[in-house]
Design an enzyme around this catalytic site. Structure first.
Site, PDB file in Angstrom:
ATOM      1  N   PRO A  36       0.944  -1.305  -0.188  1.00  0.00           N
ATOM      2  CA  PRO A  36      -0.542   0.126  -0.297  1.00  0.00           C
ATOM      3  C   PRO A  36       1.305   1.076   0.045  1.00  0.00           C
ATOM      4  CG  PRO A  36       0.229  -1.151   2.455  1.00  0.00           C
ATOM      5  CD  PRO A  36       0.649  -1.744   1.178  1.00  0.00           C
ATOM      6  N   LEU A  37       0.746   2.088  -1.118  1.00  0.00           N
ATOM      7  CA  LEU A  37       1.498   3.313  -1.413  1.00  0.00           C
ATOM      8  C   LEU A  37       0.738   4.815  -1.202  1.00  0.00           C
ATOM      9  CD1 LEU A  37       4.135   1.856  -3.716  1.00  0.00           C
ATOM     10  CD2 LEU A  37       4.513   2.397  -1.737  1.00  0.00           C
ATOM     11  N   HIS A 188      -6.302  -1.330   8.048  1.00  0.00           N
ATOM     12  CA  HIS A 188      -4.422  -0.575   7.882  1.00  0.00           C
ATOM     13  C   HIS A 188      -4.677  -0.390   9.201  1.00  0.00           C
ATOM     14  CE1 HIS A 188      -1.019   1.139   7.876  1.00  0.00           C
ATOM     15  NE2 HIS A 188      -1.387   2.511   7.246  1.00  0.00           N
ATOM     16  N   HIS A 191       2.056   1.374  11.290  1.00  0.00           N
ATOM     17  CA  HIS A 191       2.508   2.842  10.964  1.00  0.00           C
ATOM     18  C   HIS A 191       1.887   3.987  12.043  1.00  0.00           C
ATOM     19  CE1 HIS A 191       3.342   0.617   7.152  1.00  0.00           C
ATOM     20  NE2 HIS A 191       4.537   0.663   8.238  1.00  0.00           N
ATOM     21  N   TYR A 193      -1.208   4.857  12.574  1.00  0.00           N
ATOM     22  CA  TYR A 193      -2.604   5.430  12.752  1.00  0.00           C
ATOM     23  C   TYR A 193      -3.692   4.575  13.702  1.00  0.00           C
ATOM     24  CZ  TYR A 193       0.056   7.447   8.494  1.00  0.00           C
ATOM     25  OH  TYR A 193       0.714   7.981   8.383  1.00  0.00           O
ATOM     26  N   ARG A 240      -2.920  -5.427   8.158  1.00  0.00           N
ATOM     27  CA  ARG A 240      -1.556  -5.141   8.321  1.00  0.00           C
ATOM     28  C   ARG A 240      -1.531  -4.778   9.216  1.00  0.00           C
ATOM     29  NH1 ARG A 240       2.429  -0.887   4.753  1.00  0.00           N
ATOM     30  NH2 ARG A 240       3.956  -3.026   3.948  1.00  0.00           N
ATOM     31  N   GLY A 309       8.385  -4.247   3.484  1.00  0.00           N
ATOM     32  CA  GLY A 309      10.269  -4.008   4.165  1.00  0.00           C
ATOM     33  C   GLY A 309      11.484  -3.622   4.006  1.00  0.00           C
ATOM     34  N   GLY A 310      12.064  -2.693   3.246  1.00  0.00           N
ATOM     35  CA  GLY A 310      13.649  -2.936   3.049  1.00  0.00           C
ATOM     36  C   GLY A 310      13.884  -4.573   1.969  1.00  0.00           C
ATOM     37  N   ARG A 332       8.944   0.883  -2.168  1.00  0.00           N
ATOM     38  CA  ARG A 332       9.217   2.297  -3.095  1.00  0.00           C
ATOM     39  C   ARG A 332      10.208   1.680  -4.231  1.00  0.00           C
ATOM     40  NH1 ARG A 332      12.955   3.182   2.033  1.00  0.00           N
ATOM     41  NH2 ARG A 332      12.454   1.665   2.656  1.00  0.00           N
TER      42      ARG A 332
HETATM   43  C1  LIG Z   1       5.670   6.836  -0.706  1.00  0.00           C
HETATM   44  C2  LIG Z   1       5.107   6.044   0.362  1.00  0.00           C
HETATM   45  C3  LIG Z   1       4.216   5.367   1.099  1.00  0.00           C
HETATM   46  C4  LIG Z   1       3.149   5.225   2.185  1.00  0.00           C
HETATM   47  N1  LIG Z   1       2.080   4.316   1.854  1.00  0.00           N
HETATM   48  C5  LIG Z   1       1.569   3.582   3.037  1.00  0.00           C
HETATM   49  C6  LIG Z   1       0.266   2.947   3.070  1.00  0.00           C
HETATM   50  O1  LIG Z   1      -0.671   4.387   3.101  1.00  0.00           O
HETATM   51  N2  LIG Z   1      -0.039   2.319   3.422  1.00  0.00           N
HETATM   52  C7  LIG Z   1       0.805   1.263   4.312  1.00  0.00           C
HETATM   53  O2  LIG Z   1       0.554   0.415   5.112  1.00  0.00           O
HETATM   54  N3  LIG Z   1       2.616   1.782   4.138  1.00  0.00           N
HETATM   55  C8  LIG Z   1       2.669   2.719   3.392  1.00  0.00           C
HETATM   56  N4  LIG Z   1       3.659   2.789   3.023  1.00  0.00           N
HETATM   57  C9  LIG Z   1       4.757   1.906   3.370  1.00  0.00           C
HETATM   58  C10 LIG Z   1       4.653   0.990   2.706  1.00  0.00           C
HETATM   59  O3  LIG Z   1       4.105   0.369   2.327  1.00  0.00           O
HETATM   60  C11 LIG Z   1       6.117  -0.278   2.457  1.00  0.00           C
HETATM   61  O4  LIG Z   1       5.711  -0.443   4.006  1.00  0.00           O
HETATM   62  C12 LIG Z   1       7.301   0.844   2.767  1.00  0.00           C
HETATM   63  O5  LIG Z   1       7.463   1.401   1.963  1.00  0.00           O
HETATM   64  C13 LIG Z   1       8.677  -0.442   2.867  1.00  0.00           C
HETATM   65  O6  LIG Z   1       8.816  -0.687   2.222  1.00  0.00           O
HETATM   66  P1  LIG Z   1       9.871  -0.726   1.046  1.00  0.00           P
HETATM   67  O7  LIG Z   1      11.775  -0.878   1.594  1.00  0.00           O
HETATM   68  O8  LIG Z   1       9.619  -1.460  -0.051  1.00  0.00           O
HETATM   69  O9  LIG Z   1       9.724   0.557   0.376  1.00  0.00           O
HETATM   70  C14 LIG Z   1       4.442   3.740   2.350  1.00  0.00           C
HETATM   71  C15 LIG Z   1       5.558   4.164   1.947  1.00  0.00           C
HETATM   72  C16 LIG Z   1       6.201   5.118   1.266  1.00  0.00           C
HETATM   73  C17 LIG Z   1       7.411   4.927   0.934  1.00  0.00           C
END
Ligand SMILES: Cc1cc2nc3c(=O)[nH]c(=O)nc-3n(C[C@H](O)[C@H](O)[C@H](O)COP(=O)(O)O)c2cc1C
Length: 377
Positions: A36-37, A188, A191, A193, A240, A309-310, A332
Protein backbone atom coordinates in the site's frame (compact mmCIF):
# COMPACT_ATOMS: atom_id res chain seq x y z
CA UNK A 1 11.84 -26.08 -27.33
CA UNK A 2 14.91 -24.01 -28.12
CA UNK A 3 17.83 -23.80 -25.76
CA UNK A 4 17.01 -20.25 -24.85
CA UNK A 5 13.44 -21.06 -23.80
CA UNK A 6 14.75 -24.02 -21.86
CA UNK A 7 17.25 -21.85 -20.04
CA UNK A 8 14.62 -19.23 -19.30
CA UNK A 9 12.37 -21.93 -17.88
CA UNK A 10 15.15 -23.06 -15.62
CA UNK A 11 15.98 -19.53 -14.58
CA UNK A 12 12.33 -18.99 -13.65
CA UNK A 13 12.33 -22.04 -11.44
CA UNK A 14 15.22 -20.56 -9.54
CA UNK A 15 13.29 -17.43 -8.66
CA UNK A 16 11.15 -18.27 -5.62
CA UNK A 17 9.32 -14.93 -5.88
CA UNK A 18 8.05 -16.00 -9.29
CA UNK A 19 6.47 -19.24 -8.19
CA UNK A 20 2.67 -19.53 -8.00
CA UNK A 21 0.85 -19.44 -4.69
CA UNK A 22 -2.72 -20.04 -3.66
CA UNK A 23 -3.88 -17.39 -1.21
CA UNK A 24 -7.20 -18.81 0.00
CA UNK A 25 -9.36 -18.86 -3.08
CA UNK A 26 -7.10 -16.51 -5.02
CA UNK A 27 -4.69 -18.18 -7.40
CA UNK A 28 -1.60 -15.99 -7.60
CA UNK A 29 0.96 -16.46 -10.34
CA UNK A 30 3.82 -14.91 -8.35
CA UNK A 31 4.59 -13.61 -4.87
CA UNK A 32 5.51 -9.99 -5.49
CA UNK A 33 2.85 -7.79 -3.91
CA UNK A 34 2.39 -4.07 -4.48
CA UNK A 35 2.55 -2.63 -0.96
CA UNK A 36 0.00 0.00 0.00
CA UNK A 37 1.43 3.38 -1.05
CA UNK A 38 -0.13 6.72 -0.25
CA UNK A 39 0.35 8.95 -3.28
CA UNK A 40 -1.79 12.00 -2.40
CA UNK A 41 -3.24 12.54 -5.83
CA UNK A 42 -6.90 12.04 -4.99
CA UNK A 43 -8.25 15.59 -5.10
CA UNK A 44 -11.16 16.19 -2.74
CA UNK A 45 -10.59 12.69 -1.31
CA UNK A 46 -11.96 11.27 -4.58
CA UNK A 47 -9.88 8.72 -6.52
CA UNK A 48 -8.98 10.26 -9.86
CA UNK A 49 -8.87 8.91 -13.43
CA UNK A 50 -5.04 9.08 -13.42
CA UNK A 51 -5.08 6.26 -10.84
CA UNK A 52 -6.42 3.97 -13.58
CA UNK A 53 -3.10 4.11 -15.38
CA UNK A 54 -1.02 4.03 -12.19
CA UNK A 55 -2.58 0.87 -10.79
CA UNK A 56 -2.97 -0.92 -14.10
CA UNK A 57 0.73 -0.29 -14.84
CA UNK A 58 1.49 -2.31 -11.71
CA UNK A 59 -1.09 -5.05 -12.34
CA UNK A 60 -0.05 -8.42 -13.75
CA UNK A 61 -2.02 -11.56 -14.49
CA UNK A 62 -2.33 -13.37 -11.15
CA UNK A 63 -0.50 -10.60 -9.28
CA UNK A 64 -1.74 -9.21 -5.97
CA UNK A 65 -1.86 -5.45 -5.54
CA UNK A 66 -3.02 -3.19 -2.74
CA UNK A 67 -4.40 0.32 -2.91
CA UNK A 68 -2.96 3.22 -1.03
CA UNK A 69 -4.49 3.80 2.41
CA UNK A 70 -8.11 4.82 1.89
CA UNK A 71 -10.18 6.70 4.46
CA UNK A 72 -13.18 5.02 6.08
CA UNK A 73 -14.96 8.24 7.08
CA UNK A 74 -14.75 12.03 7.08
CA UNK A 75 -12.71 11.92 10.30
CA UNK A 76 -10.19 9.42 8.89
CA UNK A 77 -7.97 11.84 6.92
CA UNK A 78 -4.72 13.47 7.95
CA UNK A 79 -2.97 14.26 4.65
CA UNK A 80 -3.96 16.25 1.58
CA UNK A 81 -5.54 14.43 -1.37
CA UNK A 82 -5.82 10.93 0.07
CA UNK A 83 -8.73 8.87 -1.27
CA UNK A 84 -11.75 7.75 0.70
CA UNK A 85 -14.39 5.07 0.39
CA UNK A 86 -17.24 6.32 2.54
CA UNK A 87 -19.34 8.17 -0.06
CA UNK A 88 -21.21 6.96 -3.12
CA UNK A 89 -19.12 9.31 -5.25
CA UNK A 90 -15.89 7.73 -4.00
CA UNK A 91 -17.21 4.23 -4.62
CA UNK A 92 -18.15 5.19 -8.18
CA UNK A 93 -14.73 6.77 -8.72
CA UNK A 94 -12.97 3.57 -7.64
CA UNK A 95 -14.94 1.41 -10.10
CA UNK A 96 -13.04 2.23 -13.32
CA UNK A 97 -9.74 1.83 -11.47
CA UNK A 98 -10.73 -1.61 -10.20
CA UNK A 99 -12.05 -2.58 -13.63
CA UNK A 100 -8.76 -1.66 -15.30
CA UNK A 101 -6.77 -3.70 -12.79
CA UNK A 102 -9.10 -6.66 -13.27
CA UNK A 103 -8.77 -6.36 -17.03
CA UNK A 104 -5.07 -7.09 -16.51
CA UNK A 105 -5.90 -10.15 -14.46
CA UNK A 106 -4.69 -8.96 -11.04
CA UNK A 107 -6.27 -9.37 -7.61
CA UNK A 108 -6.95 -5.98 -6.03
CA UNK A 109 -7.60 -5.23 -2.35
CA UNK A 110 -8.40 -1.86 -0.84
CA UNK A 111 -6.48 -0.81 2.26
CA UNK A 112 -8.97 0.79 4.66
CA UNK A 113 -7.65 3.37 7.07
CA UNK A 114 -8.26 5.83 9.86
CA UNK A 115 -5.38 8.13 10.83
CA UNK A 116 -6.61 8.88 14.36
CA UNK A 117 -4.43 11.58 15.89
CA UNK A 118 -2.07 11.81 12.89
CA UNK A 119 -4.18 14.69 11.64
CA UNK A 120 -5.06 18.27 12.26
CA UNK A 121 -8.25 20.30 12.40
CA UNK A 122 -7.87 21.36 8.75
CA UNK A 123 -8.55 17.79 7.65
CA UNK A 124 -11.50 17.32 9.99
CA UNK A 125 -15.20 18.09 9.50
CA UNK A 126 -16.09 21.46 11.06
CA UNK A 127 -12.42 21.82 11.97
CA UNK A 128 -13.01 19.65 15.01
CA UNK A 129 -10.19 17.90 16.84
CA UNK A 130 -8.95 14.60 15.37
CA UNK A 131 -10.07 11.55 17.34
CA UNK A 132 -7.87 8.94 18.99
CA UNK A 133 -7.68 6.52 21.88
CA UNK A 134 -5.95 9.28 23.79
CA UNK A 135 -5.84 13.03 24.14
CA UNK A 136 -2.03 13.02 24.09
CA UNK A 137 -0.77 15.07 21.16
CA UNK A 138 1.92 14.25 18.67
CA UNK A 139 5.05 16.37 18.22
CA UNK A 140 5.62 17.85 14.75
CA UNK A 141 7.22 15.33 12.39
CA UNK A 142 9.57 15.83 9.48
CA UNK A 143 7.88 14.79 6.25
CA UNK A 144 9.22 12.17 3.83
CA UNK A 145 10.98 14.79 1.71
CA UNK A 146 13.19 15.43 4.73
CA UNK A 147 12.42 19.16 4.70
CA UNK A 148 8.80 19.96 5.49
CA UNK A 149 7.43 19.53 8.96
CA UNK A 150 3.90 18.23 9.56
CA UNK A 151 1.98 19.75 12.46
CA UNK A 152 -0.76 17.93 14.30
CA UNK A 153 -3.68 19.15 16.39
CA UNK A 154 -4.21 17.75 19.87
CA UNK A 155 -6.62 14.82 19.57
CA UNK A 156 -9.86 14.25 21.40
CA UNK A 157 -10.12 10.96 23.26
CA UNK A 158 -12.98 8.81 21.95
CA UNK A 159 -15.48 7.91 24.64
CA UNK A 160 -16.19 4.21 25.09
CA UNK A 161 -19.65 4.76 23.60
CA UNK A 162 -18.22 6.27 20.42
CA UNK A 163 -15.96 3.34 19.57
CA UNK A 164 -18.67 1.17 17.97
CA UNK A 165 -19.29 4.00 15.49
CA UNK A 166 -15.69 3.86 14.27
CA UNK A 167 -15.83 0.07 14.08
CA UNK A 168 -18.95 0.50 12.00
CA UNK A 169 -17.17 2.93 9.68
CA UNK A 170 -14.64 0.19 8.89
CA UNK A 171 -17.49 -2.26 8.28
CA UNK A 172 -19.21 0.11 5.88
CA UNK A 173 -15.95 0.93 4.12
CA UNK A 174 -15.39 -2.79 3.54
CA UNK A 175 -18.91 -3.13 2.17
CA UNK A 176 -18.26 -0.15 -0.11
CA UNK A 177 -14.98 -1.64 -1.30
CA UNK A 178 -16.79 -4.79 -2.38
CA UNK A 179 -19.45 -2.63 -4.02
CA UNK A 180 -16.66 -0.85 -5.95
CA UNK A 181 -15.50 -4.23 -7.23
CA UNK A 182 -12.45 -4.84 -5.05
CA UNK A 183 -11.61 -8.48 -4.38
CA UNK A 184 -11.16 -7.76 -0.70
CA UNK A 185 -9.90 -5.35 1.93
CA UNK A 186 -6.82 -4.89 4.05
CA UNK A 187 -7.45 -3.32 7.45
CA UNK A 188 -4.63 -0.84 8.12
CA UNK A 189 -3.43 -1.63 11.62
CA UNK A 190 0.12 -0.35 11.14
CA UNK A 191 2.36 2.72 11.24
CA UNK A 192 1.00 4.73 14.11
CA UNK A 193 -2.51 5.30 12.77
CA UNK A 194 -5.72 4.83 14.75
CA UNK A 195 -5.67 1.05 15.21
CA UNK A 196 -1.96 1.13 16.07
CA UNK A 197 -2.62 3.97 18.54
CA UNK A 198 -4.92 1.59 20.40
CA UNK A 199 -2.36 -1.25 20.23
CA UNK A 200 0.68 0.52 21.59
CA UNK A 201 1.25 1.26 25.23
CA UNK A 202 3.27 4.39 24.46
CA UNK A 203 0.03 5.98 23.21
CA UNK A 204 -2.92 4.11 24.67
CA UNK A 205 -3.61 5.48 28.15
CA UNK A 206 -7.24 4.39 28.42
CA UNK A 207 -8.75 2.98 31.54
CA UNK A 208 -11.80 1.33 29.93
CA UNK A 209 -11.94 -2.09 28.23
CA UNK A 210 -9.94 -0.66 25.29
CA UNK A 211 -6.83 0.18 27.30
CA UNK A 212 -4.43 -1.25 29.84
CA UNK A 213 -3.76 -4.94 29.26
CA UNK A 214 -2.53 -6.30 25.93
CA UNK A 215 -5.88 -7.98 25.45
CA UNK A 216 -7.68 -4.68 25.99
CA UNK A 217 -5.39 -2.75 23.67
CA UNK A 218 -6.04 -5.29 20.90
CA UNK A 219 -9.82 -5.20 21.40
CA UNK A 220 -10.45 -2.30 19.00
CA UNK A 221 -8.59 -4.03 16.14
CA UNK A 222 -10.33 -7.31 16.81
CA UNK A 223 -13.77 -5.70 16.92
CA UNK A 224 -12.98 -4.22 13.52
CA UNK A 225 -11.74 -7.59 12.24
CA UNK A 226 -14.92 -9.21 13.48
CA UNK A 227 -17.23 -6.57 12.01
CA UNK A 228 -15.45 -6.54 8.66
CA UNK A 229 -15.26 -10.33 8.33
CA UNK A 230 -18.94 -10.65 9.28
CA UNK A 231 -19.78 -8.09 6.64
CA UNK A 232 -17.77 -9.31 3.65
CA UNK A 233 -16.38 -12.73 4.63
CA UNK A 234 -13.01 -13.56 6.16
CA UNK A 235 -11.86 -15.15 2.91
CA UNK A 236 -11.27 -11.66 1.53
CA UNK A 237 -9.98 -9.76 4.56
CA UNK A 238 -6.38 -9.18 5.57
CA UNK A 239 -4.78 -6.99 8.22
CA UNK A 240 -1.53 -5.03 8.20
CA UNK A 241 0.44 -4.71 11.41
CA UNK A 242 3.75 -3.13 12.43
CA UNK A 243 4.26 -4.10 16.07
CA UNK A 244 7.97 -3.22 16.00
CA UNK A 245 7.69 0.20 14.38
CA UNK A 246 7.72 3.43 16.35
CA UNK A 247 6.54 5.72 13.56
CA UNK A 248 4.41 8.67 14.74
CA UNK A 249 5.51 8.19 18.35
CA UNK A 250 3.66 4.90 18.42
CA UNK A 251 5.84 2.24 20.03
CA UNK A 252 5.14 -0.67 22.30
CA UNK A 253 7.18 -1.89 25.23
CA UNK A 254 6.71 -5.53 24.16
CA UNK A 255 6.25 -5.64 20.39
CA UNK A 256 6.85 -9.37 20.10
CA UNK A 257 4.05 -10.18 22.53
CA UNK A 258 1.79 -7.77 20.66
CA UNK A 259 2.60 -9.32 17.27
CA UNK A 260 2.10 -12.83 18.56
CA UNK A 261 -1.13 -12.04 20.35
CA UNK A 262 -2.55 -10.48 17.18
CA UNK A 263 -1.35 -13.29 14.90
CA UNK A 264 -3.11 -15.80 17.13
CA UNK A 265 -6.22 -13.69 17.60
CA UNK A 266 -6.61 -13.18 13.85
CA UNK A 267 -6.71 -16.95 13.44
CA UNK A 268 -9.96 -16.95 15.40
CA UNK A 269 -11.60 -14.80 12.76
CA UNK A 270 -10.09 -16.84 9.94
CA UNK A 271 -8.48 -13.85 8.26
CA UNK A 272 -7.14 -14.52 4.78
CA UNK A 273 -3.79 -12.95 5.50
CA UNK A 274 -1.61 -11.17 7.97
CA UNK A 275 0.65 -8.52 6.47
CA UNK A 276 3.52 -7.64 8.78
CA UNK A 277 6.15 -4.98 8.54
CA UNK A 278 9.68 -6.15 9.32
CA UNK A 279 11.16 -5.16 12.69
CA UNK A 280 14.08 -3.55 10.83
CA UNK A 281 11.65 -0.81 9.71
CA UNK A 282 11.53 1.43 12.73
CA UNK A 283 9.69 4.05 10.77
CA UNK A 284 7.98 3.69 7.41
CA UNK A 285 11.13 4.09 5.34
CA UNK A 286 14.14 3.94 7.61
CA UNK A 287 15.88 0.56 7.75
CA UNK A 288 18.06 -0.35 10.71
CA UNK A 289 19.72 -3.45 12.08
CA UNK A 290 17.46 -5.30 14.45
CA UNK A 291 17.78 -8.56 16.36
CA UNK A 292 14.07 -9.39 16.06
CA UNK A 293 12.35 -11.35 13.33
CA UNK A 294 8.80 -12.01 12.19
CA UNK A 295 9.31 -15.75 12.45
CA UNK A 296 7.27 -16.33 15.64
CA UNK A 297 4.33 -14.47 14.10
CA UNK A 298 4.74 -16.26 10.80
CA UNK A 299 4.57 -19.57 12.64
CA UNK A 300 1.60 -18.56 14.78
CA UNK A 301 -0.59 -17.26 11.97
CA UNK A 302 -2.46 -19.95 10.05
CA UNK A 303 -3.36 -18.01 6.91
CA UNK A 304 -1.17 -16.36 4.30
CA UNK A 305 1.73 -14.39 5.70
CA UNK A 306 2.95 -11.31 3.84
CA UNK A 307 6.22 -9.70 4.89
CA UNK A 308 7.18 -6.14 3.96
CA UNK A 309 9.85 -3.58 4.53
CA UNK A 310 13.27 -3.07 2.99
CA UNK A 311 13.16 -6.03 0.63
CA UNK A 312 15.12 -6.33 -2.58
CA UNK A 313 15.07 -9.21 -5.05
CA UNK A 314 17.63 -11.35 -3.29
CA UNK A 315 16.24 -10.84 0.16
CA UNK A 316 12.68 -11.52 -1.01
CA UNK A 317 13.71 -14.72 -2.76
CA UNK A 318 15.44 -15.83 0.38
CA UNK A 319 12.39 -15.15 2.55
CA UNK A 320 10.23 -17.28 0.24
CA UNK A 321 12.82 -20.04 -0.16
CA UNK A 322 13.23 -20.27 3.62
CA UNK A 323 9.48 -20.19 4.13
CA UNK A 324 9.64 -17.07 6.27
CA UNK A 325 6.79 -15.58 4.25
CA UNK A 326 4.32 -16.66 1.59
CA UNK A 327 4.37 -13.31 -0.19
CA UNK A 328 6.62 -10.26 -0.09
CA UNK A 329 5.25 -6.74 -0.47
CA UNK A 330 7.41 -4.13 -2.18
CA UNK A 331 6.85 -0.45 -1.63
CA UNK A 332 9.44 1.92 -3.05
CA UNK A 333 10.83 -0.45 -5.68
CA UNK A 334 7.35 -1.16 -7.03
CA UNK A 335 6.53 2.54 -6.94
CA UNK A 336 9.50 3.25 -9.21
CA UNK A 337 9.30 0.05 -11.29
CA UNK A 338 5.82 -0.56 -12.64
CA UNK A 339 7.09 -3.82 -14.16
CA UNK A 340 8.85 -5.02 -11.01
CA UNK A 341 7.83 -8.71 -11.40
CA UNK A 342 9.25 -8.69 -14.94
CA UNK A 343 12.48 -7.08 -13.75
CA UNK A 344 12.83 -9.64 -10.97
CA UNK A 345 12.20 -12.42 -13.45
CA UNK A 346 14.98 -11.16 -15.72
CA UNK A 347 17.15 -9.91 -12.88
CA UNK A 348 17.13 -6.58 -14.69
CA UNK A 349 18.35 -3.33 -13.14
CA UNK A 350 15.80 -1.23 -11.27
CA UNK A 351 14.77 2.40 -11.74
CA UNK A 352 15.69 4.49 -8.72
CA UNK A 353 12.82 5.98 -6.78
CA UNK A 354 12.63 9.70 -6.27
CA UNK A 355 11.29 10.48 -2.83
CA UNK A 356 10.69 14.09 -3.75
CA UNK A 357 7.79 13.06 -5.98
CA UNK A 358 6.25 10.43 -3.69
CA UNK A 359 3.56 12.74 -2.40
CA UNK A 360 3.26 15.59 -4.89
CA UNK A 361 -0.23 16.05 -6.34
CA UNK A 362 0.99 15.81 -9.95
CA UNK A 363 -1.15 13.34 -11.95
CA UNK A 364 1.86 12.11 -13.97
CA UNK A 365 5.25 13.12 -12.56
CA UNK A 366 6.67 10.55 -10.17
CA UNK A 367 3.45 8.62 -10.60
CA UNK A 368 2.89 7.13 -14.02
CA UNK A 369 6.10 8.25 -15.72
CA UNK A 370 8.57 5.70 -14.35
CA UNK A 371 9.82 3.82 -17.41
CA UNK A 372 9.16 0.19 -18.23
CA UNK A 373 12.03 -2.06 -19.17
CA UNK A 374 11.54 -1.82 -22.95
CA UNK A 375 11.73 1.96 -22.75
CA UNK A 376 14.99 2.00 -20.83
CA UNK A 377 16.73 -0.43 -23.16
C1 LIG B 1 5.36 6.79 -0.65
C2 LIG B 1 4.98 5.80 0.41
C3 LIG B 1 3.67 5.72 0.81
C4 LIG B 1 3.28 4.77 1.75
N1 LIG B 1 1.95 4.64 2.07
C5 LIG B 1 1.53 3.61 2.84
C6 LIG B 1 0.14 3.37 3.04
O1 LIG B 1 -0.72 4.07 2.50
N2 LIG B 1 -0.21 2.33 3.83
C7 LIG B 1 0.73 1.52 4.44
O2 LIG B 1 0.35 0.58 5.14
N3 LIG B 1 2.04 1.72 4.23
C8 LIG B 1 2.46 2.72 3.44
N4 LIG B 1 3.80 2.88 3.18
C9 LIG B 1 4.74 1.86 3.65
C10 LIG B 1 4.98 0.83 2.55
O3 LIG B 1 3.83 0.07 2.29
C11 LIG B 1 6.14 -0.11 2.93
O4 LIG B 1 5.80 -0.81 4.08
C12 LIG B 1 7.43 0.67 3.11
O5 LIG B 1 7.67 1.50 2.00
C13 LIG B 1 8.63 -0.25 3.29
O6 LIG B 1 8.75 -1.12 2.20
P1 LIG B 1 9.86 -0.88 1.04
O7 LIG B 1 11.18 -0.94 1.72
O8 LIG B 1 9.62 -2.02 0.09
O9 LIG B 1 9.58 0.46 0.42
C14 LIG B 1 4.22 3.88 2.30
C15 LIG B 1 5.56 4.00 1.91
C16 LIG B 1 5.94 4.93 0.97
C17 LIG B 1 7.36 4.98 0.53
Amino acid sequence: MGNRAHEEGQEKQQVPLLTPYKMGEFQLSHRIVLAPLTRQRSYGNIPQPHAILYYSQRATRGGFILTEATGVSDTAQGYPYTPGIWTKEQVEAWKPIVDAVHAKGAIFFCQIWHVGRVSSTVFQPNEQAPVSCTDKGLAPQVRANGVDVAQFSPPRRLTTDEIPQIVNDFRLAARNAIEAGFDGVEIHGAHGYLIDQFFKDQVNDRTDQFGGSLENRCRFALEIAEAVTNEVGAYRVGMRLSPFANFMECADSNPKALGLYMAEALNKYGLLYCHMVEPRMRTVMEKSECPHSLLPMRKAFKGTFIAAGGYDREDGNKAIAENRADLVAYGRHFLANPDLPKRFELNAPLNKYNRETFYIPDPVVGYTDYPFLEETA
